[in-house]
Design a protein around this motif. Structure first.
Motif, PDB file in Angstrom:
ATOM      1  N   VAL A  13      -0.909 -11.822   6.156  1.00  0.00           N
ATOM      2  CA  VAL A  13      -1.518 -10.607   5.625  1.00  0.00           C
ATOM      3  C   VAL A  13      -0.894 -10.297   4.266  1.00  0.00           C
ATOM      4  CG1 VAL A  13      -1.807  -8.129   6.004  1.00  0.00           C
ATOM      5  CG2 VAL A  13      -1.944  -9.706   7.925  1.00  0.00           C
ATOM      6  N   THR A  14      -1.745  -9.986   3.287  1.00  0.00           N
ATOM      7  CA  THR A  14      -1.222  -9.593   1.982  1.00  0.00           C
ATOM      8  C   THR A  14      -1.113  -8.074   1.933  1.00  0.00           C
ATOM      9  OG1 THR A  14      -3.426  -9.518   1.004  1.00  0.00           O
ATOM     10  CG2 THR A  14      -2.216 -11.586   0.794  1.00  0.00           C
ATOM     11  N   ILE A  15      -0.008  -7.610   1.386  1.00  0.00           N
ATOM     12  CA  ILE A  15       0.209  -6.173   1.224  1.00  0.00           C
ATOM     13  C   ILE A  15       0.721  -5.935  -0.191  1.00  0.00           C
ATOM     14  CG2 ILE A  15       1.463  -4.133   1.992  1.00  0.00           C
ATOM     15  CD1 ILE A  15       1.788  -5.480   4.726  1.00  0.00           C
ATOM     16  N   LEU A  16       0.033  -5.078  -0.895  1.00  0.00           N
ATOM     17  CA  LEU A  16       0.426  -4.686  -2.244  1.00  0.00           C
ATOM     18  C   LEU A  16       0.685  -3.187  -2.211  1.00  0.00           C
ATOM     19  CD1 LEU A  16       0.520  -5.348  -5.373  1.00  0.00           C
ATOM     20  CD2 LEU A  16      -1.828  -4.584  -5.400  1.00  0.00           C
ATOM     21  N   SER A  17       1.885  -2.780  -2.619  1.00  0.00           N
ATOM     22  CA  SER A  17       2.207  -1.354  -2.578  1.00  0.00           C
ATOM     23  C   SER A  17       2.899  -0.939  -3.864  1.00  0.00           C
ATOM     24  CB  SER A  17       3.091  -1.036  -1.371  1.00  0.00           C
ATOM     25  OG  SER A  17       4.327  -1.717  -1.483  1.00  0.00           O
ATOM     26  N   GLY A  18       2.982   0.360  -4.066  1.00  0.00           N
ATOM     27  CA  GLY A  18       3.635   0.911  -5.245  1.00  0.00           C
ATOM     28  C   GLY A  18       3.519   2.419  -5.229  1.00  0.00           C
ATOM     29  N   HIS A  19       3.958   3.035  -6.307  1.00  0.00           N
ATOM     30  CA  HIS A  19       3.823   4.486  -6.432  1.00  0.00           C
ATOM     31  C   HIS A  19       3.514   4.841  -7.879  1.00  0.00           C
ATOM     32  CE1 HIS A  19       8.106   3.775  -7.255  1.00  0.00           C
ATOM     33  NE2 HIS A  19       8.044   4.846  -8.027  1.00  0.00           N
ATOM     34  N   VAL A  51      -5.519   7.843  -5.749  1.00  0.00           N
ATOM     35  CA  VAL A  51      -4.078   8.037  -5.573  1.00  0.00           C
ATOM     36  C   VAL A  51      -3.880   9.130  -4.527  1.00  0.00           C
ATOM     37  CG1 VAL A  51      -1.956   8.804  -6.702  1.00  0.00           C
ATOM     38  CG2 VAL A  51      -3.524   7.282  -7.911  1.00  0.00           C
ATOM     39  N   PRO A  52      -3.159   8.825  -3.429  1.00  0.00           N
ATOM     40  CA  PRO A  52      -2.944   9.830  -2.380  1.00  0.00           C
ATOM     41  C   PRO A  52      -2.010  10.953  -2.839  1.00  0.00           C
ATOM     42  CG  PRO A  52      -2.335   7.610  -1.636  1.00  0.00           C
ATOM     43  CD  PRO A  52      -2.615   7.531  -3.088  1.00  0.00           C
ATOM     44  N   LEU A  53      -1.961  12.023  -2.072  1.00  0.00           N
ATOM     45  CA  LEU A  53      -1.095  13.160  -2.397  1.00  0.00           C
ATOM     46  C   LEU A  53       0.381  12.773  -2.444  1.00  0.00           C
ATOM     47  CD1 LEU A  53      -2.798  15.973  -0.298  1.00  0.00           C
ATOM     48  CD2 LEU A  53      -2.727  15.775  -2.781  1.00  0.00           C
ATOM     49  N   SER A  54       0.757  11.725  -1.718  1.00  0.00           N
ATOM     50  CA  SER A  54       2.151  11.267  -1.721  1.00  0.00           C
ATOM     51  C   SER A  54       2.465  10.427  -2.955  1.00  0.00           C
ATOM     52  CB  SER A  54       2.422  10.433  -0.471  1.00  0.00           C
ATOM     53  OG  SER A  54       1.652   9.235  -0.515  1.00  0.00           O
ATOM     54  N   TYR A  55       1.437  10.066  -3.738  1.00  0.00           N
ATOM     55  CA  TYR A  55       1.541   9.219  -4.933  1.00  0.00           C
ATOM     56  C   TYR A  55       1.947   7.786  -4.592  1.00  0.00           C
ATOM     57  CZ  TYR A  55       1.947  13.995  -6.638  1.00  0.00           C
ATOM     58  OH  TYR A  55       1.766  15.336  -6.839  1.00  0.00           O
ATOM     59  N   HIS A  56       1.999   7.438  -3.321  1.00  0.00           N
ATOM     60  CA  HIS A  56       2.337   6.090  -2.865  1.00  0.00           C
ATOM     61  C   HIS A  56       1.040   5.421  -2.412  1.00  0.00           C
ATOM     62  CE1 HIS A  56       4.634   2.864  -0.963  1.00  0.00           C
ATOM     63  NE2 HIS A  56       3.761   2.943   0.022  1.00  0.00           N
TER      64      HIS A  56
END
Length: 150
Positions: A13-19, A51-56
């Motif tokens: 599974v590919t997962i790309l994350s950031g903030h 962009v979610p409220l958590s900015y993540h």
């Protein structure tokens, strides 16, 4: 009689994350989105997410390969100048990656409104009409005295 096996490869599974980081993010958050495009074909958008409220943010199941990650603004370009970093990631080499902070800069565009001079001809005609209306009683007297003299 042999035993037949069917082997299924479990795709990783590919997962790309950031903030997201930047000035005034509290007010801009509803207008920001993360856009992920393919490096091989930059016109092809792989994913767009607000962009979610958590900015993540976190995106799963992107195709393996190189991708470009960038912030986009939904604000009109004629009122705001928006710039964001462009980050390249390779999900082939590293299928689960945290890109860190996506930063942006935003600047309001202030348009100067030039004052245009008023057209002169309508102004002259307006003054002439007002002068004519004001002088109507005198013109009537002059006309009656001229007709009475002949």
């Amino acid at each position: 009689m042999g035993i037949d096996f069917v082997v299924f490869e479990r795709l990783e599974v590919t997962i790309l994350s950031g903030h997201v980081e930047g000035d005034g993010i509290e007010t801009l958050q509803p207008h920001l989105s993360v856009e992920i495009r393919s490096v091989a074909d930059p016109s092809r958008i792989e994913s767009v997410l607000p962009v979610p409220l958590s900015y993540h943010f976190e995106v799963r199941d992107l195709p393996k390969g190189k991708h470009l990650v960038q912030l986009r603004s939904g604000l009109p370009s004629h009122t705001h100048r928006f710039e964001s970093e462009l980050v390249e990631v390779d999900l082939e080499k590293q299928p689960q990656i945290h890109v860190g902070a996506l930063k942006y800069k935003i600047e309001e565009r202030h348009h100067k409104q030039e004052l245009t001079p008023a057209p002169v001809f309508p102004l002259i005609v307006g003054v002439f009409v007002i002068a004519l209306v004001i002088s109507m009683p005198r013109l009537k007297e002059l006309y009656q005295s001229a007709v009475g003299m002949t």
